[in-house]
Design a protein around this motif. Sequence first.
Motif, PDB file in Angstrom:
ATOM      1  N   THR A 242       0.850  -1.195   0.000  1.00 13.59           N
ATOM      2  CA  THR A 242       0.000   0.000   0.000  1.00 13.59           C
ATOM      3  C   THR A 242       0.882   1.241   0.000  1.00 13.59           C
TER       4      THR A 242
ATOM      5  N   GLN B  87       0.926   3.590   2.193  1.00  9.34           N
ATOM      6  CA  GLN B  87       1.495   3.827   3.523  1.00  9.34           C
ATOM      7  C   GLN B  87       2.653   2.878   3.810  1.00  9.34           C
ATOM      8  N   GLU B  88       2.527   1.631   3.386  1.00 11.51           N
ATOM      9  CA  GLU B  88       3.625   0.677   3.582  1.00 11.51           C
ATOM     10  C   GLU B  88       4.856   1.117   2.780  1.00 11.51           C
TER      11      GLU B  88
ATOM     12  N   VAL C 282       5.623   4.217   1.970  1.00 11.39           N
ATOM     13  CA  VAL C 282       6.195   5.390   2.653  1.00 11.39           C
ATOM     14  C   VAL C 282       7.006   4.961   3.863  1.00 11.39           C
ATOM     15  N   ASP C 283       6.456   4.061   4.677  1.00 11.76           N
ATOM     16  CA  ASP C 283       7.177   3.617   5.875  1.00 11.76           C
ATOM     17  C   ASP C 283       8.501   2.955   5.500  1.00 11.76           C
TER      18      ASP C 283
ATOM     19  N   ALA D 193      -1.264   9.638   1.731  1.00 13.17           N
ATOM     20  CA  ALA D 193      -0.132   8.715   1.663  1.00 13.17           C
ATOM     21  C   ALA D 193       0.396   8.593   0.241  1.00 13.17           C
TER      22      ALA D 193
END
Length: 568
Positions: A122, A124-125, A127-128, A161
């Motif tokens: 995803t 967000q994943e 980005v992290d 995100a």
Amino acid sequence: MRIERHQVDAERVAQAGEDFVNRIGRQVHSYSRAGLMTTTEWQLIADSFLDYLGALSTTRPDLDSPEAKAVLKDAAEAAAGAVSFAAYYPHDSFSVFLDYPNFGMGYDPEYGQERDPRHRVTAQEWVDALCLAIVADKVSAHGEAFCWARQLMPDEPVTPALELVDGFVGHFFEEAASAAAPTPTSTEPQPALRALRAVTDGDRDAFDAALLTLLQDGPHGTGPAGLLPLVPIALAALAYRTHGWTPAVDTDYLPHALVTGFETPGPRVRALGRDPRPDAVALLAAGPVDLDRPSPARPLGPDSVARFERRTLEAITPKEGEPLDAWELTGALRHQSRLLSARASESADATDALLANLRLGSQLGAAVFRVALAEPGTEAEVTIDGRTLRFPARRDRHFGPAFWETALSFALITGSSEDLEPLVLAGPTIAAEDRYPFASYRTALHDHLRGADPLPATERALRELERTTDQGFLPPPVVLFSQLVKGDETSFNLALLDALEAHRDHHSVADRATDTGAALSLDILGLACHARRTRGWAVHVRSAYLPSRLLQAAGRAPRGVREQEAAL
């Protein structure tokens, strides 16, 4: 301005830190046995590392420790592993390796298969994972995977995100877009994009304001990983490493080590070949620098000691009707190395028993190479522990470069020119090709000892060291050796302090304190004794890693011995 961190679940913090070494090992091996490790498994592993890192920050908020550095590195690698799986599998080969649990997995193309949409990451994943890569300095290593994973994201409505994904892509991976962030979904870009644009523009005030907003927005979660908000940390790290900006806000949400890349005032000759820091020179000039050795004592039980001694004795005791075998001597030297390490861990200085291990080990190593130098079909006469013995000539792959380096360290520590001579005559590759990543280091050592010019091989070894930085294994003391051959006593002492700190830090991670070589580095100790004996240099580092009894003995070498060793 000071921002205090929020409270997290104390029970979850305790669980995250409890027996992490064994727990992460069980986790990764359990996943590997259960089948194909996909984005899901790598993300779960990254989460475990992050929780542990957050737990470490509760007792040391700056996270400036070897343990935290190793954990961050593997958190970044595991998260990048998830991105790589989404980007490459099943069409391309790739691999993921975690140093902390010493675990890796390689993936080969599976022809005829299509990508499984369940294995995408995803926004967000993504980005992290990129934030971890920024902080761990791994963006360039995994840049292609991040670009491919972004292209494979399904078309979906633009979210904050996803905006940040494209902002990072523009900043890191697209030269044409490096000066502009993507168009936000609202008239006011989100704080993270404002901070990223401020880094690009060099606008310090705008960056400080955006970072403060990010930190104040919260919440950050109730688990220990919530103490480490990845986006603010990554942006602060990017600003520091691009412009030297330190965060204007005072908060433990931004651990100093993560922002600065574990930058320390630090000794000394870390930058290969560069001038040492003046304050470090003054530090050593003021007197000996004390370096502690945190490794716990690792005594051997009486049964283990008796077994190692018995097996050593068997290797040098002729059996009726059977010739002695030099191959047995390689095992005997390993037994003496284990006894040496155990005894070194129990005392800050060399005991009589440790000295006996060194003398015997030096003779064993020398005997192996006397045998290797003998003409086929003949016998070599050697002296071990007061015994004159004859071994049939033999060259075996076990007499290879790694064994040569160990034998050489024993000889340099004891200072026995008689034991050193066959090692210099034989060289590291008399029995096997050197395929070690630092083969040039052994070549340089050999060149130095045999009177050839060691500088070309030393320069190659320094380049090899630069290429293999942060690979999870402890490299040989190349910089220390380079200062020895340059004849620079001050820089040698600075590099000695660096090398010992690197050895200590390496064995401070996970359960490496139990490694056989934790209490002593034979390579470093050998070079220190050699510098004392052949050049008369003083050693300005005082540590259990450098038993004073051995250094004093090396410093008392008569002039004739120094000249003899220098002429080898």
